[in-house]
Design a protein around this motif. Sequence first.
Motif, PDB file in Angstrom:
ATOM      1  N   SER A  64      -7.063  10.446  -4.775  1.00  0.00           N
ATOM      2  CA  SER A  64      -8.439  10.945  -4.873  1.00  0.00           C
ATOM      3  C   SER A  64      -9.363  10.013  -5.646  1.00  0.00           C
ATOM      4  O   SER A  64     -10.571  10.274  -5.720  1.00  0.00           O
ATOM      5  CB  SER A  64      -8.447  12.327  -5.522  1.00  0.00           C
ATOM      6  OG  SER A  64      -7.753  13.256  -4.725  1.00  0.00           O
ATOM      7  N   VAL A  65      -8.828   8.936  -6.218  1.00  0.00           N
ATOM      8  CA  VAL A  65      -9.695   7.917  -6.811  1.00  0.00           C
ATOM      9  C   VAL A  65     -10.675   7.414  -5.758  1.00  0.00           C
ATOM     10  O   VAL A  65     -11.828   7.090  -6.050  1.00  0.00           O
ATOM     11  CB  VAL A  65      -8.851   6.763  -7.383  1.00  0.00           C
ATOM     12  CG1 VAL A  65      -9.728   5.599  -7.824  1.00  0.00           C
ATOM     13  CG2 VAL A  65      -8.013   7.265  -8.553  1.00  0.00           C
ATOM     14  N   ASP A  66     -10.221   7.362  -4.500  1.00  0.00           N
ATOM     15  CA  ASP A  66     -11.097   7.079  -3.358  1.00  0.00           C
ATOM     16  C   ASP A  66     -11.595   8.421  -2.830  1.00  0.00           C
ATOM     17  O   ASP A  66     -10.819   9.199  -2.276  1.00  0.00           O
ATOM     18  CB  ASP A  66     -10.314   6.333  -2.277  1.00  0.00           C
ATOM     19  CG  ASP A  66     -11.121   6.137  -1.005  1.00  0.00           C
ATOM     20  OD1 ASP A  66     -10.529   5.652  -0.016  1.00  0.00           O
ATOM     21  OD2 ASP A  66     -12.332   6.477  -0.968  1.00  0.00           O
ATOM     22  N   ASP A 108       0.824  -1.213   0.000  1.00  0.00           N
ATOM     23  CA  ASP A 108       0.000   0.000   0.000  1.00  0.00           C
ATOM     24  C   ASP A 108       0.857   1.261   0.000  1.00  0.00           C
ATOM     25  O   ASP A 108       0.616   2.199   0.761  1.00  0.00           O
ATOM     26  CB  ASP A 108      -0.946   0.012   1.205  1.00  0.00           C
ATOM     27  CG  ASP A 108      -2.001  -1.066   1.112  1.00  0.00           C
ATOM     28  OD1 ASP A 108      -2.189  -1.786   2.101  1.00  0.00           O
ATOM     29  OD2 ASP A 108      -2.623  -1.207   0.042  1.00  0.00           O
ATOM     30  N   THR A 128     -13.034   9.269  -0.279  1.00  0.00           N
ATOM     31  CA  THR A 128     -12.903   9.461   1.169  1.00  0.00           C
ATOM     32  C   THR A 128     -11.441   9.560   1.614  1.00  0.00           C
ATOM     33  O   THR A 128     -11.174   9.705   2.808  1.00  0.00           O
ATOM     34  CB  THR A 128     -13.560   8.292   1.929  1.00  0.00           C
ATOM     35  OG1 THR A 128     -12.832   7.081   1.673  1.00  0.00           O
ATOM     36  CG2 THR A 128     -15.007   8.108   1.494  1.00  0.00           C
ATOM     37  N   ALA A 129     -10.498   9.477   0.674  1.00  0.00           N
ATOM     38  CA  ALA A 129      -9.079   9.466   1.043  1.00  0.00           C
ATOM     39  C   ALA A 129      -8.675  10.777   1.710  1.00  0.00           C
ATOM     40  O   ALA A 129      -9.041  11.868   1.266  1.00  0.00           O
ATOM     41  CB  ALA A 129      -8.223   9.228  -0.188  1.00  0.00           C
ATOM     42  N   ASP A 167      -7.314   2.893   7.386  1.00  0.00           N
ATOM     43  CA  ASP A 167      -8.327   2.895   6.343  1.00  0.00           C
ATOM     44  C   ASP A 167      -8.578   4.300   5.808  1.00  0.00           C
ATOM     45  O   ASP A 167      -9.041   5.176   6.545  1.00  0.00           O
ATOM     46  CB  ASP A 167      -9.638   2.321   6.887  1.00  0.00           C
ATOM     47  CG  ASP A 167      -9.759   0.838   6.608  1.00  0.00           C
ATOM     48  OD1 ASP A 167     -10.814   0.285   6.911  1.00  0.00           O
ATOM     49  OD2 ASP A 167      -8.805   0.242   6.084  1.00  0.00           O
ATOM     50  N   GLY A 168      -8.290   4.536   4.530  1.00  0.00           N
ATOM     51  CA  GLY A 168      -8.550   5.821   3.907  1.00  0.00           C
ATOM     52  C   GLY A 168      -7.618   6.940   4.312  1.00  0.00           C
ATOM     53  O   GLY A 168      -7.810   8.081   3.892  1.00  0.00           O
ATOM     54  N   TRP A 183      -3.727   8.474   4.499  1.00  0.00           N
ATOM     55  CA  TRP A 183      -2.437   8.321   3.826  1.00  0.00           C
ATOM     56  C   TRP A 183      -1.403   9.269   4.398  1.00  0.00           C
ATOM     57  O   TRP A 183      -1.698  10.451   4.648  1.00  0.00           O
ATOM     58  CB  TRP A 183      -2.595   8.587   2.327  1.00  0.00           C
ATOM     59  CG  TRP A 183      -3.454   7.577   1.651  1.00  0.00           C
ATOM     60  CD1 TRP A 183      -4.821   7.573   1.551  1.00  0.00           C
ATOM     61  CD2 TRP A 183      -3.021   6.378   0.997  1.00  0.00           C
ATOM     62  NE1 TRP A 183      -5.259   6.452   0.876  1.00  0.00           N
ATOM     63  CE2 TRP A 183      -4.171   5.710   0.520  1.00  0.00           C
ATOM     64  CE3 TRP A 183      -1.770   5.821   0.757  1.00  0.00           C
ATOM     65  CZ2 TRP A 183      -4.108   4.506  -0.176  1.00  0.00           C
ATOM     66  CZ3 TRP A 183      -1.697   4.627   0.070  1.00  0.00           C
ATOM     67  CH2 TRP A 183      -2.863   3.969  -0.392  1.00  0.00           C
TER      68      TRP A 183
END
Length: 453
Positions: free
Chosen positions: A124-126, A58, A128-129, A91-92, A94
């Motif tokens: 930003s594909v997620d 990850d 909620t990131a 989770d989410g 970084w």
Amino acid sequence: MTQPIRRDFFSDLNGGTRIEIFDELSDTAKAALHVFFRRMGAPHLMDEVVAPLFYDGDSQIFAAVRDRPWPPWGLGARNIVAVLQTHLVADGCWGLSPVQVADEDLTNVGLIAALYKEALEALSVDPTAEVHYLLGEDSRLADLVLRRIGFERTEDVFLTEAARYLTYRAPAGDLLTSLGLAELDTIDVLAGALDDAAFERNAAFHSTVYLASRAEWVVDRVSVPSEIARLVRGGHYSKPASVPTGTGRFEREAIAEVAQGVREFLTEAEHSDLLAYALRKQDDFTPAAVRPPGTNTAVVDERVRSTLTLDELEHFEQIFVERIKEHLEPVRARLNHPAFPVGRIEVQVAANGDRDFFGMHRDSDDGDTRELTFVYFFSPEPRRFSGGELRIFETVTENGKIVPTERSQTIVPRANLAIFFPSRHDHEVLPVRVPSKAFADSRFSVAGWIHRK
């Protein structure tokens, strides 16, 4: 709308620069990265920070590259001039390294902003990131600069031997907008399309993050504080052995009421023997069952819990029962849990493989005899998995019902650590990542339940 291109000192250099993303590291890529970190005066970073984070999973490395004109292949053809690494903390969430550049590009704002833009767009594909940084509690400059571009300061605390840090967070997509990068192409950012306001915001932000982080990777002494500290896997939940694990939102005495830990719970020999036993019994593990609310029937439901369990512990069961009883009274007192007559003690082994998890649940409701829950971690070190943190929420009784509060602890699964908490507390196991997919690399634990008579 694309801003007018404004030529500056670095325009020609940036015109021959491209952004490369490393999802794996070939020998030539590693060689190029080693050269880059040597040129910037920190050769140890590649082997001591960048590579370990990358191989832990990850994580991505974003590099600005200027290729050698001829021959455009082989060793030395890829000239890396800037590096940014992202890694999943929780989770989410970084952690991002500072954009590290060689001396000749320290003020190359277009290059630095373009590399950061590429990283933010990938995250930003997620939707909620979030991007997280750790700032020293009394930080002034970094606090001012980060809050001005949209970072929120939380009361989540991380303690090191040198300083106390607070967590700052911002949605990755919002950062693209606040830094003026959302509507621009990377090529245009490199070429100088940032207007003066966005240019100043990026210059202030990146130079502050770079300088405030520098002490941590230049000074080889843990006692020297860095204004911005590197986030590790598990984020602000990972603390030195002498510090209670937790989010730190509340005073230490209050946090201690949610869960209590006991380190070195088994002897070294017992710990090793237990792991060897679990590996020998691999074929006896079966999919875990859960009991839906309002029923007494256990069923396998991988939407709620995905893991393998083993009920037979042979002689290890007696070892755990004796050791739990040995620690029970002092742990119960530290938890401020009412005294109770001890009944039976259940124990079960769990092996969490890649993408396994256990959703939010509690082990006891009204009428159940489970008083305290026990979790013991025994995966081999160094861990070959990531994630799998145990998150525990305090619960209280309101109007005759058990309800969770906002107080919680998140515990990183460290080998030979035992955790005790009231069975009525809601808790969950966060998703586990096992890159190798091997059973031996799983997140291993023993769960136990202490009943009242």
